[in-house]
Write an enzyme that holds these catalytic residues in place. Sequence first.
Site, PDB file in Angstrom:
ATOM      1  N   TYR A 117       0.686  14.152   0.976  1.00 23.66           N
ATOM      2  CA  TYR A 117       0.340  14.711   2.280  1.00 23.66           C
ATOM      3  C   TYR A 117       0.487  16.228   2.336  1.00 23.66           C
ATOM      4  O   TYR A 117       0.862  16.780   3.382  1.00 23.66           O
ATOM      5  CB  TYR A 117       1.160  14.024   3.393  1.00 23.66           C
ATOM      6  CG  TYR A 117       1.007  12.518   3.419  1.00 23.66           C
ATOM      7  CD1 TYR A 117      -0.232  11.937   3.680  1.00 23.66           C
ATOM      8  CD2 TYR A 117       2.079  11.660   3.153  1.00 23.66           C
ATOM      9  CE1 TYR A 117      -0.390  10.554   3.688  1.00 23.66           C
ATOM     10  CE2 TYR A 117       1.928  10.281   3.153  1.00 23.66           C
ATOM     11  CZ  TYR A 117       0.693   9.735   3.419  1.00 23.66           C
ATOM     12  OH  TYR A 117       0.537   8.373   3.432  1.00 23.66           O
TER      13      TYR A 117
ATOM     14  N   CYS B  80      -1.672  33.533  10.787  1.00 23.12           N
ATOM     15  CA  CYS B  80      -1.456  34.245  12.048  1.00 23.12           C
ATOM     16  C   CYS B  80      -1.060  33.238  13.110  1.00 23.12           C
ATOM     17  O   CYS B  80      -1.877  32.856  13.969  1.00 23.12           O
ATOM     18  CB  CYS B  80      -2.720  34.977  12.457  1.00 23.12           C
ATOM     19  SG  CYS B  80      -3.096  36.253  11.284  1.00 23.12           S
ATOM     20  N   GLU B  81       0.173  32.790  13.030  1.00 22.00           N
ATOM     21  CA  GLU B  81       0.612  31.688  13.882  1.00 22.00           C
ATOM     22  C   GLU B  81       2.134  31.617  13.749  1.00 22.00           C
ATOM     23  O   GLU B  81       2.644  31.433  12.647  1.00 22.00           O
ATOM     24  CB  GLU B  81      -0.042  30.407  13.322  1.00 22.00           C
ATOM     25  CG  GLU B  81       0.238  29.182  14.049  1.00 22.00           C
ATOM     26  CD  GLU B  81      -0.993  28.622  14.778  1.00 22.00           C
ATOM     27  OE1 GLU B  81      -2.101  29.172  14.641  1.00 22.00           O
ATOM     28  OE2 GLU B  81      -0.790  27.651  15.494  1.00 22.00           O
TER      29      GLU B  81
ATOM     30  N   GLU C 255       0.821  -1.222   0.000  1.00 22.34           N
ATOM     31  CA  GLU C 255       0.000   0.000   0.000  1.00 22.34           C
ATOM     32  C   GLU C 255       0.848   1.262   0.000  1.00 22.34           C
ATOM     33  O   GLU C 255       0.811   2.054   0.953  1.00 22.34           O
ATOM     34  CB  GLU C 255      -0.887   0.017   1.253  1.00 22.34           C
ATOM     35  CG  GLU C 255      -1.819  -1.162   1.377  1.00 22.34           C
ATOM     36  CD  GLU C 255      -2.538  -1.196   2.724  1.00 22.34           C
ATOM     37  OE1 GLU C 255      -2.096  -0.537   3.681  1.00 22.34           O
ATOM     38  OE2 GLU C 255      -3.545  -1.907   2.808  1.00 22.34           O
ATOM     39  N   PRO C 256       1.617   1.506  -1.047  1.00 18.89           N
ATOM     40  CA  PRO C 256       2.438   2.721  -1.052  1.00 18.89           C
ATOM     41  C   PRO C 256       1.597   3.969  -1.292  1.00 18.89           C
ATOM     42  O   PRO C 256       0.687   3.965  -2.125  1.00 18.89           O
ATOM     43  CB  PRO C 256       3.378   2.493  -2.243  1.00 18.89           C
ATOM     44  CG  PRO C 256       2.592   1.615  -3.170  1.00 18.89           C
ATOM     45  CD  PRO C 256       1.778   0.709  -2.268  1.00 18.89           C
ATOM     46  N   GLY C 257       1.873   5.018  -0.547  1.00 17.29           N
ATOM     47  CA  GLY C 257       1.204   6.299  -0.773  1.00 17.29           C
ATOM     48  C   GLY C 257       2.243   7.337  -1.142  1.00 17.29           C
ATOM     49  O   GLY C 257       2.389   7.759  -2.286  1.00 17.29           O
ATOM     50  N   ARG C 258       3.039   7.723  -0.125  1.00 14.38           N
ATOM     51  CA  ARG C 258       4.052   8.763  -0.299  1.00 14.38           C
ATOM     52  C   ARG C 258       4.963   8.499  -1.507  1.00 14.38           C
ATOM     53  O   ARG C 258       5.222   9.394  -2.314  1.00 14.38           O
ATOM     54  CB  ARG C 258       4.910   8.801   0.977  1.00 14.38           C
ATOM     55  CG  ARG C 258       5.856   9.980   1.061  1.00 14.38           C
ATOM     56  CD  ARG C 258       6.839   9.766   2.224  1.00 14.38           C
ATOM     57  NE  ARG C 258       6.210   9.403   3.464  1.00 14.38           N
ATOM     58  CZ  ARG C 258       5.756  10.265   4.374  1.00 14.38           C
ATOM     59  NH1 ARG C 258       5.880  11.556   4.181  1.00 14.38           N
ATOM     60  NH2 ARG C 258       5.184   9.832   5.486  1.00 14.38           N
TER      61      ARG C 258
ATOM     62  N   TYR D  86       5.444  17.841  11.942  1.00 15.48           N
ATOM     63  CA  TYR D  86       6.477  16.798  12.124  1.00 15.48           C
ATOM     64  C   TYR D  86       7.912  17.322  12.049  1.00 15.48           C
ATOM     65  O   TYR D  86       8.841  16.509  11.982  1.00 15.48           O
ATOM     66  CB  TYR D  86       6.375  15.716  11.031  1.00 15.48           C
ATOM     67  CG  TYR D  86       4.992  15.275  10.642  1.00 15.48           C
ATOM     68  CD1 TYR D  86       4.158  14.607  11.533  1.00 15.48           C
ATOM     69  CD2 TYR D  86       4.519  15.488   9.346  1.00 15.48           C
ATOM     70  CE1 TYR D  86       2.891  14.184  11.149  1.00 15.48           C
ATOM     71  CE2 TYR D  86       3.266  15.062   8.949  1.00 15.48           C
ATOM     72  CZ  TYR D  86       2.457  14.420   9.863  1.00 15.48           C
ATOM     73  OH  TYR D  86       1.212  13.997   9.468  1.00 15.48           O
TER      74      TYR D  86
ATOM     75  N   ARG E  60       3.272  20.148   7.121  1.00 12.45           N
ATOM     76  CA  ARG E  60       4.155  19.049   7.550  1.00 12.45           C
ATOM     77  C   ARG E  60       5.336  19.504   8.409  1.00 12.45           C
ATOM     78  O   ARG E  60       5.809  18.755   9.248  1.00 12.45           O
ATOM     79  CB  ARG E  60       4.623  18.201   6.354  1.00 12.45           C
ATOM     80  CG  ARG E  60       3.436  17.481   5.679  1.00 12.45           C
ATOM     81  CD  ARG E  60       3.858  16.402   4.687  1.00 12.45           C
ATOM     82  NE  ARG E  60       4.448  15.261   5.342  1.00 12.45           N
ATOM     83  CZ  ARG E  60       5.738  15.020   5.428  1.00 12.45           C
ATOM     84  NH1 ARG E  60       6.585  15.835   4.851  1.00 12.45           N
ATOM     85  NH2 ARG E  60       6.172  13.967   6.069  1.00 12.45           N
TER      86      ARG E  60
HETATM   87  N1  LLP Z   1      -1.371   1.814   4.575  1.00 11.49           N
HETATM   88  C1  LLP Z   1      -1.785   2.207   5.782  1.00 11.49           C
HETATM   89  C2  LLP Z   1      -2.655   1.341   6.560  1.00 11.49           C
HETATM   90  C3  LLP Z   1      -1.381   3.442   6.294  1.00 11.49           C
HETATM   91  O1  LLP Z   1      -1.779   3.820   7.504  1.00 11.49           O
HETATM   92  C4  LLP Z   1      -0.552   4.287   5.505  1.00 11.49           C
HETATM   93  C5  LLP Z   1      -0.145   5.600   5.996  1.00 11.49           C
HETATM   94  C6  LLP Z   1      -0.152   3.837   4.240  1.00 11.49           C
HETATM   95  C7  LLP Z   1      -0.576   2.587   3.809  1.00 11.49           C
HETATM   96  C8  LLP Z   1       0.713   4.655   3.319  1.00 11.49           C
HETATM   97  O2  LLP Z   1       1.958   4.908   3.869  1.00 11.49           O
HETATM   98  P1  LLP Z   1       3.072   5.650   2.966  1.00 11.49           P
HETATM   99  O3  LLP Z   1       3.481   4.711   1.854  1.00 11.49           O
HETATM  100  O4  LLP Z   1       2.464   6.889   2.441  1.00 11.49           O
HETATM  101  O5  LLP Z   1       4.166   5.921   3.921  1.00 11.49           O
HETATM  102  N2  LLP Z   1       0.593  12.434   7.173  1.00 11.49           N
HETATM  103  C9  LLP Z   1       1.859  11.757   7.407  1.00 11.49           C
HETATM  104  C10 LLP Z   1       1.831  10.342   6.918  1.00 11.49           C
HETATM  105  C11 LLP Z   1       0.770   9.508   7.589  1.00 11.49           C
HETATM  106  C12 LLP Z   1       0.754   8.116   7.055  1.00 11.49           C
HETATM  107  C13 LLP Z   1      -0.381   7.368   7.643  1.00 11.49           C
HETATM  108  N3  LLP Z   1      -0.562   6.067   7.086  1.00 11.49           N
HETATM  109  C14 LLP Z   1       2.965  12.554   6.719  1.00 11.49           C
HETATM  110  O6  LLP Z   1       2.680  13.602   6.157  1.00 11.49           O
HETATM  111  O7  LLP Z   1       4.134  12.171   6.807  1.00 11.49           O
END
Ligand code: LLP
Length: 430
Positions: free
Chosen positions: A389, A360-361, A289-292, A333, A329
């Site tokens: 993100y 304003c922060e 499940e890649p997102g980033r 973080y 971000r």
């Molecule tokens: N699968 C599940 C169940 C997850 O909780 C996540 C991310 C992913 C896949 C995707 O992970 P990735 O490949 O993107 O690392 N907002 C934060 C990141 C939160 C990620 C939460 N879960 C940021 O901006 O760094």
Amino acid sequence: MICDNLSIKEGRLNFAGCDTLDLAKEYGTPLYAMDENKVRSNCRAYTNALSKNFGDKYLALYASKALCIKEIYRIIQDENMGIDVVSSGEIYTAVAAGFDMSKAVFHGNNKTPYDIDFAIQNKVGFIVCDNADELPLIENAAKKAGVKQNILIRVTPGIDPHTHDKINTGCVDSKFGVSVYGGAAFEVTEKALTCENVALKGFQFHVGSQLFDPTPFLQAIDVMTDFMVLIKDELGFDCEILDIGGGIGVRYVEAEPQPDIEAFIDSIAKELIGCCDRKSLSLPFVCMEPGRSIVANAGITLYTVGSVKEIPDVKNYVAIDGGMADNPRYTLYNAPYTVINAAKADKSNDYTCTVVGRCCESGDVIQRDVKMPKPVPGDILAVLTTGAYNYSMASNYNALLKPPIIMINDGKAHISVRRETFEDLTACQK
Ligand code: LLP
């Protein structure tokens, strides 16, 4: 340059074959710009490495929380990937894009009954059952709809990936999933196998995000395959699908390495195949499940400098026309980012400043101690690697309008998400 879709031509920053100053002029700032070819090549890095290791027994699922817009869902579908969705809103957007929802996996640690009904109505392929309280909700909703719903169970393997605390999810102490440790995962599995309207297909875990080293995945696979042996021996259930989550990191600054997706997947596959062999398990169908790592380096954000304030012996502040509302971000973080002065990209980085937003922060900071050629009001700054993100975490704080997203394909740009208007801001208000 930290990514191969960036270059400098005649001193000006180029992105995905476009001059960034021309983009800023045509579309205005703040502006998110996305490189479609980079999204596609990132998808292929996953699908190629997974098919090399697992034949046709894999599915790469894009974690759409990283960037949930219709155009991305269409690209993901075109790249033969599935999706991970975490809310009815993400389901709605994917459906609106024409996504084949049989390839969708629905996550979340507190899905509402509405969400579960909505997922079933929209024929989501798999619901990932997060906890013992959720199982009867899924069972009842499936019964009401007259279907047998495929599910996975979210298991916390108890691995500490040593990433940022707020994006660390695989530890025993986590709000997500049921733990192997203490027996909760076993109990939910046992219950799921007795449900009439639920078909348990396997397990899911996610160790954390922004990982540069595959070790936490390997440790989790060892724990999970032990768990699969226990479930097989005690409950006679063979895990058909193992979804190993997302988390492969991306390079935000020069000091970080460039993770090699193929090498990561090769080592994960070696561990999984080895564990299954040694533990006499049949190799499950594998999901990731890649997102980033699909969208981050396919995006940049362009801003215009409004003021440069020098406080002698303290700090230089460079204020831009966006900030924590479009990229929270750093505020959340302390996330590192590379900032480039787009018109002076070949000049020496001899000016140190803190790039701040317009909210304003005081915490509205994009990056501290940035080194760049000295900017003046009107200069365009590019913040790199903002495809993940950023838009998806943007807010209307201070009633700021969310910037548009342009999609660039072979040097040609079009508007994928238009800039918000004042009417959008008040649309929900009486
Ligand atoms: N699968 C599940 C169940 C997850 O909780 C996540 C991310 C992913 C896949 C995707 O992970 P990735 O490949 O993107 O690392 N907002 C934060 C990141 C939160 C990620 C939460 N879960 C940021 O901006 O760094």
